[in-house]
Motif scaffolding. Structure first.
Motif, PDB file in Angstrom:
ATOM      1  N   GLY A 368      29.242  80.389  58.924  1.00 47.14           N
ATOM      2  CA  GLY A 368      30.211  79.372  58.548  1.00 47.14           C
ATOM      3  C   GLY A 368      31.516  79.558  59.298  1.00 47.14           C
ATOM      4  N   LEU A 369      32.073  78.468  59.770  1.00 41.16           N
ATOM      5  CA  LEU A 369      33.376  78.472  60.440  1.00 41.16           C
ATOM      6  C   LEU A 369      34.309  77.643  59.580  1.00 41.16           C
ATOM      7  CD1 LEU A 369      34.825  79.410  63.065  1.00 41.16           C
ATOM      8  CD2 LEU A 369      34.179  77.221  64.085  1.00 41.16           C
ATOM      9  N   GLY A 376      41.509  74.447  64.211  1.00 42.56           N
ATOM     10  CA  GLY A 376      40.867  74.552  65.517  1.00 42.56           C
ATOM     11  C   GLY A 376      39.360  74.622  65.473  1.00 42.56           C
ATOM     12  N   LYS A 377      38.790  74.298  64.309  1.00 41.07           N
ATOM     13  CA  LYS A 377      37.332  74.420  64.146  1.00 41.07           C
ATOM     14  C   LYS A 377      36.575  73.433  65.032  1.00 41.07           C
ATOM     15  CE  LYS A 377      37.609  73.496  59.776  1.00 41.07           C
ATOM     16  NZ  LYS A 377      39.068  73.243  59.749  1.00 41.07           N
ATOM     17  N   SER A 378      36.940  72.144  64.980  1.00 41.69           N
ATOM     18  CA  SER A 378      36.244  71.135  65.782  1.00 41.69           C
ATOM     19  C   SER A 378      36.483  71.359  67.276  1.00 41.69           C
ATOM     20  CB  SER A 378      36.695  69.727  65.370  1.00 41.69           C
ATOM     21  OG  SER A 378      36.245  69.433  64.059  1.00 41.69           O
ATOM     22  N   THR A 379      37.666  71.861  67.631  1.00 41.95           N
ATOM     23  CA  THR A 379      37.918  72.195  69.040  1.00 41.95           C
ATOM     24  C   THR A 379      36.979  73.302  69.485  1.00 41.95           C
ATOM     25  OG1 THR A 379      40.257  71.580  68.806  1.00 41.95           O
ATOM     26  CG2 THR A 379      39.664  72.964  70.685  1.00 41.95           C
ATOM     27  N   THR A 418      26.027  67.841  65.421  1.00 40.51           N
ATOM     28  CA  THR A 418      26.502  66.621  64.778  1.00 40.51           C
ATOM     29  C   THR A 418      27.996  66.528  65.063  1.00 40.51           C
ATOM     30  OG1 THR A 418      27.026  67.710  62.683  1.00 40.51           O
ATOM     31  CG2 THR A 418      24.777  66.865  62.966  1.00 40.51           C
ATOM     32  N   PHE A 419      28.635  65.433  64.610  1.00 39.12           N
ATOM     33  CA  PHE A 419      30.031  65.193  64.959  1.00 39.12           C
ATOM     34  C   PHE A 419      30.890  65.086  63.705  1.00 39.12           C
ATOM     35  CE2 PHE A 419      27.423  63.686  68.402  1.00 39.12           C
ATOM     36  CZ  PHE A 419      28.087  64.127  69.538  1.00 39.12           C
ATOM     37  N   LEU A 538      25.482  77.118  63.151  1.00 39.22           N
ATOM     38  CA  LEU A 538      26.929  77.292  63.074  1.00 39.22           C
ATOM     39  C   LEU A 538      27.474  76.099  62.311  1.00 39.22           C
ATOM     40  CD1 LEU A 538      29.514  78.805  63.846  1.00 39.22           C
ATOM     41  CD2 LEU A 538      29.559  77.499  65.988  1.00 39.22           C
ATOM     42  N   LEU A 539      28.144  76.379  61.190  1.00 41.21           N
ATOM     43  CA  LEU A 539      28.485  75.332  60.224  1.00 41.21           C
ATOM     44  C   LEU A 539      29.994  75.264  60.009  1.00 41.21           C
ATOM     45  CD1 LEU A 539      27.516  73.376  57.852  1.00 41.21           C
ATOM     46  CD2 LEU A 539      27.583  75.418  56.409  1.00 41.21           C
ATOM     47  N   VAL A 540      30.561  74.073  60.193  1.00 34.51           N
ATOM     48  CA  VAL A 540      31.946  73.798  59.797  1.00 34.51           C
ATOM     49  C   VAL A 540      31.895  72.930  58.549  1.00 34.51           C
ATOM     50  CG1 VAL A 540      34.051  72.527  60.370  1.00 34.51           C
ATOM     51  CG2 VAL A 540      33.001  74.009  62.066  1.00 34.51           C
ATOM     52  N   GLU A 541      32.579  73.375  57.485  1.00 33.19           N
ATOM     53  CA  GLU A 541      32.517  72.622  56.229  1.00 33.19           C
ATOM     54  C   GLU A 541      33.733  72.966  55.368  1.00 33.19           C
ATOM     55  OE1 GLU A 541      31.949  70.071  53.844  1.00 33.19           O
ATOM     56  OE2 GLU A 541      30.189  70.175  55.167  1.00 33.19           O
TER      57      GLU A 541
END
Length: 587
Positions: A368-369, A376-379, A418-419, A538-541
């Protein structure tokens, strides 16, 4: 009424009109067929792919002048001049497209206008081409070899060619290449992420539409028997564009509708307006423009979408009996880190979005990020997938350095994403959107699609896409337009599209946003199943409950830097993390 029935009825009415109508109306129908050929190319180029061109009439002129010179100066048969016409129009489109498509935005449209004007003045100023007077005496096509010559047979030939081209374009748009073409308008970044070479694809479309316009030019020259620069100028290109837009820029058969309405309306106005306003001035152009604005004000997407409501189109079911998924990629060394970021920094001028970021992701793990908005996660996601290049530092995947290699190569390596902001072709079905993810697993091109030589490949791609649609729980939505679904369901479409690539590493940017509690539980179980299958994630949430109960480890970011890393229970009790999320006083 079914679509096939409507098509057969209209085709029968068309050819009956050619056979029975007075010569004047047969001539008008022939013109409509010629204009439809050019307009349908613009539907593909502008309406579907999103590339605006103001120079299509120039390709019509290139072919018309080529056959005029070859038949009048060198005495060749019109049939022998056809290959040369197609070769020159296609070569011109390739050269001009290679230059023009390096531009973007309004510069692209202005570029097409510039070379369209240039070719128009070349046609008028070169003495060998007859100057502005043109070339008379272009011979008729020798149709009398089969039938006694009649203008009706020309109209039949023109419409047979036009219908064949339209059917070919419809087949292309229903294929793997067609899904990539539709994705161009919705977002080139999204298309590139699944392995589509957008620059090359645009040139291929441009060359194809140039060939179609060249075919129209060859037919035009031998139908009229005379060529001069006037029908190939910028005004003619704009009129072709109007035809595509009025009929319905995203609808192939809309080109015929737009060409018919504008051609018939223009001739009617030229007959009626002089009786009302006198014979001085081009009032027909003004009145035609006003009428078009009024029509588009009421139907901004053109007339075809309005009529399409009354025509049933039966969704094509995925092939039965084909259950295979995409081939599994070879698994990297399980003992080595799968993804490594070492001292990665990304600056935007004076803004440091990511600063000296280092972390690794192991094989078969969910990492998880997390971090506050703007951390800065999406970057970071964009740096891993090569949407952005790092200012400094390295990104390695399976031991190979991948930063700066391009988005298409990332997709080939087995990284899917995904976006943060959903990127779908909203007016196409869920199945078609997901099938875009299988692009790299197919090989067939435009020609194979037009000739229906890709059916076996298409069956496999659609079957794989349908399997992933069912896997994310959207089987009952398979044939619905993706844009009509709720945001959470659209995010599941993106997950399914990423899965159909057969990834080794899956990057998910806020996949649970917009999902209800039960849907989040189903998504969490899906991700756990993927981990068991050997897919690393790798997960941004932002949903902390969702993240904490799912991931193996966490990396916390704040102001572009790594604040902490560790297992969920360690992160939950980390004072620095609590302070970053809640603020020092609240902590």
């Amino acid at each position: 009424m079914k679509r096939q029935t409507v098509f057969l009825c209209l085709a029968a009415l068309l050819f009956a009109a050619i056979a029975l109508a007075p010569g004047f109306y047969v001539n008008l129908l022939a013109y409509v067929g010629l204009y439809s050929l050019v307009a349908v190319g613009l539907v593909l180029l502008t309406g579907v792919a999103g590339v605006t061109s103001f120079g299509q009439a120039a390709f019509v002129g290139i072919a018309a002048y080529t056959t005029a010179v070859m038949t009048t100066t060198f005495g060749l048969s019109p049939w022998l001049s056809l290959p040369a016409c197609l070769a020159l129009s296609g070569l011109s489109a390739w050269i001009l497209g290679a230059i023009t498509f390096r531009l973007s935005g309004h510069y692209l449209a202005l570029g097409t206008m510039a070379w369209g004007l240039g070719l128009f003045y070349i046609m008028g100023d070169v003495a060998a081409l007859g100057g502005h007077t043109g070339i008379p005496g272009v011979p008729r096509l020798p149709l009398d070899l089969l039938y006694e010559y009649s203008g009706r047979w020309y109209a039949v030939l023109i419409w047979a060619v036009a219908i064949s081209v339209i059917i070919a374009i419809e087949r292309i748009l229903a294929s793997r290449k067609g899904r990539a073409i539709r994705a161009l308008k919705s977002g080139q970044q999204m298309a590139e992420s699944f392995g589509v070479n957008t620059y090359t694809l645009k040139i291929q479309i441009f060359v194809f539409t140039g060939l179609v316009a060249g075919l129209a030019g060859w037919l035009y020259a031998h139908y009229i028997g005379f060529v001069n620069p006037t029908p190939f100028g910028i005004y003619a290109s704009i009129e072709y564009l109007f035809m595509a837009v009025l009929g319905g820029a995203g609808y192939v058969w809309g080109a015929v509708l737009g060409a018919g309405i504008i051609t018939l309306l223009r001739h009617w106005l030229q007959d009626v307006l002089p009786l009302v306003l006198g014979r001085s001035g081009n009032f027909d152009i003004v009145v035609l423009g006003v009428i078009l604005m009024l029509v588009l004000h009421r139907a901004r997407n053109g007339i075809a979408p309005v009529l399409a409501r009354y025509v049933r189109s039966t969704p094509k079911e995925p092939p039965q009996g084909i259950t295979r998924l995409m081939p599994r990629r070879s698994q990297p060394d399980p003992a080595a880190p799968l993804l490594e970021l070492s001292g990665v920094t990304r600056k935007f001028g004076g803004l440091v979005a990511v600063n000296q970021l280092s972390f690794s992701l192991k094989n078969g793990e969910i990492l998880g990020l997390i971090g506050p908005n703007g951390a800065g996660k999406s970057t970071t996601f964009n740096l891993v997938t090569n949407v952005l290049a790092p200012t400094s530092g390295e990104v390695r995947y399976a031991g190979q350095r991948i930063d700066g290699t391009g988005m298409r190569n990332i997709a080939r390596l087995g990284i899917a994403r995904t976006f943060q902001h959903v990127q779908l072709v909203s007016d196409r079905s869920v199945l078609e959107n997901v099938a875009l993810g299988a692009y790299l697993h197919g090989k067939r091109g435009l020609t194979s699609a037009a000739l229906r030589l890709d059916q076996n490949e298409e069956a496999g791609l659609l079957a794989a896409a349908a399997a992933q649609v069912r896997r994310v729980g959207l089987a009952d939505k398979m044939h619905e337009a993706a844009g009509s679904l709720a945001l959470g369901q659209q995010r599941l479409i993106e997950v399914a599209r990423a899965l159909v690539t057969g990834p080794t590493l899956l990057l998910l940017d806020e996949p649970a946003a917009g999902l209800r509690h039960l849907e989040k539980q189903q998504l969490a179980q899906l991700l756990k199943d993927l981990r068991e299958d050997g897919v690393s994630i790798l997960l941004v949430e932002h949903d902390m409950d969702f993240v904490m109960n799912l991931v193996d480890r966490l990396v916390v970011m704040n102001f572009g830097e790594k604040l902490a890393s560790g297992e969920p229970r360690q992160i939950r009790n980390n004072p620095s993390v609590i302070e970053a999320y809640l603020g020092g006083e609240a902590a």
